[in-house]
Structure formats: structure tokens, C-alpha cells
Enzyme design. Structure first.
Site, PDB file in Angstrom:
ATOM      1  N   GLU A 129      -5.878  21.735  21.897  1.00  0.00           N
ATOM      2  CA  GLU A 129      -6.069  20.312  22.222  1.00  0.00           C
ATOM      3  C   GLU A 129      -7.544  19.961  22.358  1.00  0.00           C
ATOM      4  OE1 GLU A 129      -3.686  18.449  21.719  1.00  0.00           O
ATOM      5  OE2 GLU A 129      -2.088  19.938  21.774  1.00  0.00           O
ATOM      6  N   GLU A 158      -4.922  18.632  11.788  1.00  0.00           N
ATOM      7  CA  GLU A 158      -4.776  19.827  12.623  1.00  0.00           C
ATOM      8  C   GLU A 158      -5.824  20.905  12.329  1.00  0.00           C
ATOM      9  OE1 GLU A 158      -2.870  20.093  15.256  1.00  0.00           O
ATOM     10  OE2 GLU A 158      -1.816  18.198  14.949  1.00  0.00           O
ATOM     11  N   HIS A 260      11.647  16.334  13.067  1.00  0.00           N
ATOM     12  CA  HIS A 260      10.292  16.121  12.546  1.00  0.00           C
ATOM     13  C   HIS A 260      10.311  15.304  11.254  1.00  0.00           C
ATOM     14  CE1 HIS A 260       8.593  19.329  15.063  1.00  0.00           C
ATOM     15  NE2 HIS A 260       7.433  18.857  14.715  1.00  0.00           N
ATOM     16  N   ILE A 261      11.255  15.656  10.363  1.00  0.00           N
ATOM     17  CA  ILE A 261      11.199  15.062   9.025  1.00  0.00           C
ATOM     18  C   ILE A 261      12.121  13.845   8.881  1.00  0.00           C
ATOM     19  CG2 ILE A 261      10.556  17.291   8.033  1.00  0.00           C
ATOM     20  CD1 ILE A 261      13.422  17.349   6.798  1.00  0.00           C
ATOM     21  N   PHE A 262      12.826  13.507   9.953  1.00  0.00           N
ATOM     22  CA  PHE A 262      13.662  12.300   9.888  1.00  0.00           C
ATOM     23  C   PHE A 262      13.096  11.208  10.791  1.00  0.00           C
ATOM     24  CE2 PHE A 262      16.733  15.839   9.150  1.00  0.00           C
ATOM     25  CZ  PHE A 262      16.840  15.631   7.790  1.00  0.00           C
ATOM     26  N   ALA A 263      12.718  11.587  12.011  1.00  0.00           N
ATOM     27  CA  ALA A 263      12.261  10.568  12.956  1.00  0.00           C
ATOM     28  C   ALA A 263      10.912  10.899  13.568  1.00  0.00           C
ATOM     29  CB  ALA A 263      13.303  10.420  14.067  1.00  0.00           C
ATOM     30  N   GLY A 265       7.900  11.420  12.046  1.00  0.00           N
ATOM     31  CA  GLY A 265       6.665  11.059  11.343  1.00  0.00           C
ATOM     32  C   GLY A 265       6.191  12.096  10.338  1.00  0.00           C
TER      33      GLY A 265
HETATM   34 ZN   LIG Z   1      -2.514  19.506  17.278  1.00  0.00          ZN
END
Ligand SMILES: [Zn+2]
Length: 340
Positions: A129, A158, A260-263, A265
């Protein structure tokens, strides 16, 4: 299983890592590599909670940014997980505004006289982070639309975070973050080595699993899917047959919960996890085995490219500027111990 293999228990490691020591070591590394100075605000702070800290980041004598750190879990009022947010971005176009970021974690708070301690996972997460926060706060871009993390392409957001996350895996650095809460001793060298060795535990399985998710996501969102009679699950099974050493279990329904891949983003973008890992590993591998002076030189280069340029230029250009070439996909395989 891994406890038997590596001979230590994650929770018992905590005693070696008081949070204050870890933060000190992390900020010391940042100061050394990237040529900035980080000072904690003393005295009263007007923040949203008494546990929140505020740090000023200086370059030479100039104040360039601020960073809040909100370290502890507060069940019921604070979301779980860890994240970095922009509080305000750098803007010298419409006003004179320095960037301020916040890093939120969910560590165990101190109890009575016992200080807050961190697990290795929490340390790696904190570095991750703070890596995001460095891209946000060390930007040199004056336009708020593309300063810091603004306008950075999805599959490059990332890179900075995963780059910084590599450092606690260095046994010497990891020992430098440690100071046993009772004995004051550093993490024993052989234990540090075992902690670090764990990163390559089943790394091959983890890699092909991520590739399966990434390729399934892309194929599901590709034009022409589904053809008559085909289903998402059948598609995932075909991908698994191609990528995994064994077929998916017949009851495997991971896809139904792959939010992850539906709602989340990440539709048609799940590959970006592995892609930015590939680039960050490539950058980090230059630091491995380098002398302190070489690392400082490399750090300054990272500071002037990855951390400075934000979304003002395409991420691929920023990468080439930093590395002097295109990405090398073998770096991540070396880092994860999959090739020599
Ligand atoms: Zn990150």
C-alpha cells in the site's frame, strides 16, 4: 502443511515485528532509495481517529507531500482489508496543492502495555500500500488529471505497489524490520531465510491458477462467446485442460463466485494482476544483488520515472524510460524460483 515444511508458525513471528519498528524500517528504506525525508507530525492531529498518524515528506528542504497512516482494525466502523486512497492530488495548474494520500490497514491494535505487532503478511501488505502511496505522493506532474495515480492505465496501477512489496522478502532487510518485543533481539538469520523461502512454495501452482483466471476472463468477454450450446463453465474447463496439470474437479464452481470479473471492475482486465507483477518483478530484479550505492542509483531512477510521471505518459513508455528496454517476462519466473 507449510508450517511443517518451513518449521515456523506465522502467528509466533509477530513477536519479532512491533509495528513501530516496521514503519521505521520501511521509511528508512524509502529515504535511502528514493532520496526523500519522512517526518511524523508531533502533537495534536485533527484526523478522523486518534490512532491515525500523519507524515510529511520532504525533498531537500522542500515539503512535497503528506501521508496519513490509519493502521488498526476497527470492527464495525472500518472496512476490512488494506488500501491506499488519494485524499487530494498534486495540482499546480489551477492552484498550489501538494498531494496527500492515506494508507489504511487492519492490523491488531496494541493491547494494554503490549505493543501492536505485525505478521509477515501484514508487513508485505503495508509495503504494497505504501508503494501505491509513493506513486501518488512523489509525483512531479503538475496537472491533477494525470498526477500521481490519476490516469495510470488499469494494467499498470499495481506496478509501484508490487515493486515495493518485494523488499521484505530480502532476509537482511526483513531482519532490520525486527526487534523481539520481549528480548529486543532481531529475527534469527535462519528463520528469516525460512520465511523468505516460503514465497516459492507452490509458486508454479499459483502461477498457472492466475493464468487460468486471466485467460478465462478474457475468453468470456471476447466477441463471439458463447456460441450455441457453450457455457461459461465449459469454457473454463477447456482453459483448465490447456493450462493446468490436472483437470478441474467436477464440482468446481469457482467461476460462480469470481466476482472480480462480473462486479468488481476487472472484467476483461483480470490479467492485469499478473501483468503488473511481471513488470514489477522485472524492475525489482535489478535491485537484487546490487550494492548499496547501485541500489540508491536505481532507486533514484525509479523515483524519477515510475513514481514521478504518474499517468502523464503511457505506462509502457515510463517502463522503457526506467529500464531502457521492453519488459522481460523471465524475471518473474526467476523471482518465484521457477527457473534458475
Ligand atoms: Zn494494490
Amino acid at each position: 502443511m507449510s508450517q511443517e515444511t518451513f518449521g515456523y508458525d506465522e502467528e509466533s513471528l509477530r513477536q519479532y515485528f512491533p509495528m513501530e519498528r516496521v514503519l521505521e524500517g520501511l521509511f528508512g528504506l524509502i529515504e535511502d532509495l528514493f532520496g526523500v525525508r519522512i517526518e511524523r507530525q508531533k502533537g495534536a492531529l485533527h484526523a478522523w481517529h486518534k490512532d491515525v498518524r500523519f507524515y510529511r515528506i520532504f525533498e531537500g528542504e522542500a515539503l512535497i507531500a503528506g501521508l496519513y497512516v490509519d493502521p488498526y482494525a476497527r470492527p464495525g466502523t472500518k472496512n476490512g482489508g488494506a488500501w491506499m486512497n488519494e485524499i487530494r492530488g498534486r495540482d499546480f495548474e489551477t492552484r498550489e496543492q501538494l498531494p496527500i494520500a492515506v494508507v489504511c490497514c487492519n492490523q491488531k491494535p496494541p493491547r494494554g502495555k503490549a505493543p501492536a505487532t505485525m505478521s509477515f503478511y501484514e508487513i508485505a501488505t503495508l509495503f504494497h500500500e505504501v508503494g501505491h502511496a509513493l506513486q501518488e505522493t512523489l509525483t512531479r506532474v503538475d496537472s491533477a488529471t494525470c498526477a500521481g495515480i490519476s490516469n495510470v492505465e488499469w494494467d499498470a496501477v499495481e506496478i509501484a505497489s508490487q515493486f515495493l512489496e518485494q523488499f521484505p522478502y530480502e532476509p537482511t532487510l526483513l531482519r532490520g524490520l525486527s526487534c523481539h518485543v520481549e528480548t529486543g533481539k532481531p529475527l534469527p538469520a535462519d528463520l528469516a531465510k525460512r520465511v523468505v523461502a516460503k514465497r516459492t512454495y507452490r509458486a508454479g501452482s499459483a502461477l498457472v491458477r492466475q493464468l487460468l483466471f486471466a485467460e478465462t476472463d478474457l475468453a468470456l468477454h471476447a466477441k463471439g462467446f458463447p456460441r450455441k450450446g457453450d457455457t461459461p463453465l465449459a469454457l473454463m474447463r477447456r482453459q483448465a485442460k490447456r493450462l493446468l496439470p490436472t483437470a478441474l474437479h467436477e464440482d468446481d464452481r469457482f467461476l460462480n463466485a469470481f466476482t472480480h470479473i462480473f462486479a468488481g471492475g476487472y472484467a476483461a482486465g483480470y490479467y492485469s494482476y499478473k501483468w503488473s507483477e511481471t513488470l514489477s518483478a522485472d524492475i525489482y530484479m535489478r535491485f537484487r544483488g546490487a550494492t548499496a550505492a547501485q541500489r540508491r542509483k536505481l532507486g533514484r531512477r525509479v523515483r524519477e520515472t515510475l513514481f514521478a510521471l504518474g499517468g502523464s505518459r503511457p505506462a509502457a513508455e515510463v517502463f522503457r524510460d526506467l529500464m531502457g528496454r521492453d519488459p522481460d517476462a523471465t524475471a518473474i519466473l526467476k523471482l518465484e524460483g521457477l527457473v534458475e
